[in-house]
Write an enzyme that holds these catalytic residues in place. Structure first.
Site, PDB file in Angstrom:
ATOM      1  CE  LYS A  61      -3.686  -0.215  -0.307  1.00 29.34           C
ATOM      2  NZ  LYS A  61      -4.984  -0.472  -1.100  1.00 29.34           N
ATOM      3  CB  SER A 278      -3.661 -10.831   2.338  1.00 26.36           C
ATOM      4  OG  SER A 278      -2.356 -10.252   2.525  1.00 26.36           O
TER       5      SER A 278
HETATM    6  N1  PMP Z   1      -3.218  -7.672   1.593  1.00 20.22           N
HETATM    7  C1  PMP Z   1      -3.256  -6.936   2.672  1.00 20.22           C
HETATM    8  C2  PMP Z   1      -2.518  -7.170   3.904  1.00 20.22           C
HETATM    9  C3  PMP Z   1      -3.682  -5.402   2.673  1.00 20.22           C
HETATM   10  O1  PMP Z   1      -3.763  -4.669   3.539  1.00 20.22           O
HETATM   11  C4  PMP Z   1      -4.230  -5.161   1.468  1.00 20.22           C
HETATM   12  C5  PMP Z   1      -4.844  -3.886   1.331  1.00 20.22           C
HETATM   13  N2  PMP Z   1      -6.185  -3.688   1.762  1.00 20.22           N
HETATM   14  C6  PMP Z   1      -4.729  -6.179   0.604  1.00 20.22           C
HETATM   15  C7  PMP Z   1      -4.031  -7.436   0.449  1.00 20.22           C
HETATM   16  C8  PMP Z   1      -5.226  -5.860  -0.947  1.00 20.22           C
HETATM   17  O2  PMP Z   1      -4.799  -4.791  -1.770  1.00 20.22           O
HETATM   18  P1  PMP Z   1      -5.454  -4.000  -2.627  1.00 20.22           P
HETATM   19  O3  PMP Z   1      -6.350  -2.839  -1.628  1.00 20.22           O
HETATM   20  O4  PMP Z   1      -4.690  -3.313  -3.468  1.00 20.22           O
HETATM   21  O5  PMP Z   1      -6.505  -4.637  -3.128  1.00 20.22           O
END
Ligand code: PMP
Length: 318
Positions: A61, A278
């Site tokens: 991010k 994630s």
């Molecule tokens: N994994 C984590 C740990 C995140 O904080 C985020 C952002 N919310 C994402 C994946 C997904 O990224 P994006 O917002 O670009 O879809």
């Protein structure tokens, strides 16, 4: 003849300054090949991971937050004295807090109360103000509160609104997607990523498909509305981000929290990659896609953030 060196020196000084800015360290992350986790795959199928946890703020991010701040300044909506406001599940907030501290902006963040303690602490250490919102309403609830604040006091805040801000996905179009194309030497055949704001998926897929329309895009989602994949959305039961483009994904893969946690442990123990849940979910989805692919396939996914952010979770020792 005399003027030339002066111009050169000014140019070098400018470059020197830019190179030493914190912001210049965002992006251009390594692309690593998984070596042990994909051993079960047939030879000739490779999985690469984009090591976004190596950004200075520790997550993917950083790219989006920097792009939204720069776009805010360029458009005249963000200037000294304004407070950066947004809803976040944590990582965008950390990036705003880090960049806000470096650029001299106050930062106000709405995030669900159940976001990990580590994240909330990092935000406060950078001097950001945190408004904790109803955990049952997740990031949608945090977004509602941020939007209300922005409507009530528009002159005070720069409401970045990452779910609806094109600078979010553009950061990945200009950066992450282009880098993956170059780092795989144009060999990427499949891209897999989970959806939060959808910025990563939207930007990378637009770039890759533009470079090679045969690249397959696989989005990943938690398998149920209540899940432990922090940062990701279960889209069927969530508010659809404005930057989501339903035409981009060729396929969607669902991931169970426990299986993602198990893969996160494997990444630490078998690949030396200490990353968040994630990221484990992304690799699990990438592996499930790679199992059915012919030799020559190159699957790329994202390591979204580092494992330190989840120290207090119990799944590490299970
Ligand atoms: N994994 C984590 C740990 C995140 O904080 C985020 C952002 N919310 C994402 C994946 C997904 O990224 P994006 O917002 O670009 O879809």
């Amino acid at each position: 003849m005399i003027a030339e060196p002066k111009v050169k020196i000014a140019f070098q000084a400018e470059n020197f300054r830019r190179f030493h800015d914190l912001e210049s360290q965002i992006g251009n992350t390594p692309l690593l090949r998984l070596r042990r986790v994909p051993q079960e795959l047939s030879t000739g199928v490779e999985i690469f991971v984009k090591a976004e946890h190596m950004n200075p703020g520790g997550s993917v991010k950083d790219r989006a937050a920097l792009a939204m701040i720069l776009e805010g300044e360029r458009s005249g909506r963000l200037y000294p004295g304004k407070v950066i406001l947004d809803a976040t599940s944590g990582n965008t907030g950390i990036a705003y807090a880090m960049l806000g501290a470096a650029r001299g902006y106050a930062v106000m963040l709405c995030l669900p109360r159940n976001a990990s303690e580590e994240r909330k602490r990092i935000l406060r250490i950078h001097g950001a103000e945190v408004i904790e919102t109803d955990p049952l309403q997740g990031s949608d609830g945090a977004q509602t509160i941020a939007r209300e604040m922005a409507t009530r006091d528009g002159t005070k805040y720069f409401y970045a609104d990452q779910y609806n801000n094109d600078a979010n996905w553009r950061a990945h179009y200009d950066g992450t997607g282009r880098e993956i194309w170059e780092q795989t030497e144009r060999r990427v055949t499949h891209f897999v990523a989970g959806l939060g704001t959808c910025g990563t998926f939207t930007g990378v897929v637009r770039r890759l498909k533009e470079s090679n329309p045969t690249v397959r895009a696989i989005s990943m989602e938690p398998d149920s509305p209540i899940h432990g994949l922090e940062g990701l959305k279960h889209l069927p039961t969530s508010r659809m981000p404005g930057i989501f483009d339903p035409r981009l994904a060729d396929e969607t893969v669902e991931v169970a929290t426990e299986e993602a946690q198990a893969m996160t442990r494997r990444l630490a123990r078998e690949e030396g990659l200490f990353v968040g849940v994630s990221s484990g979910a992304n690799v699990l989805a990438a592996l499930s896609v790679a199992r059915r692919l012919p030799p020559g396939s190159v699957v790329v996914t994202i390591l979204c953030d580092g494992g330190e952010r989840y120290f207090s979770e119990r799944f590490w020792t299970e």
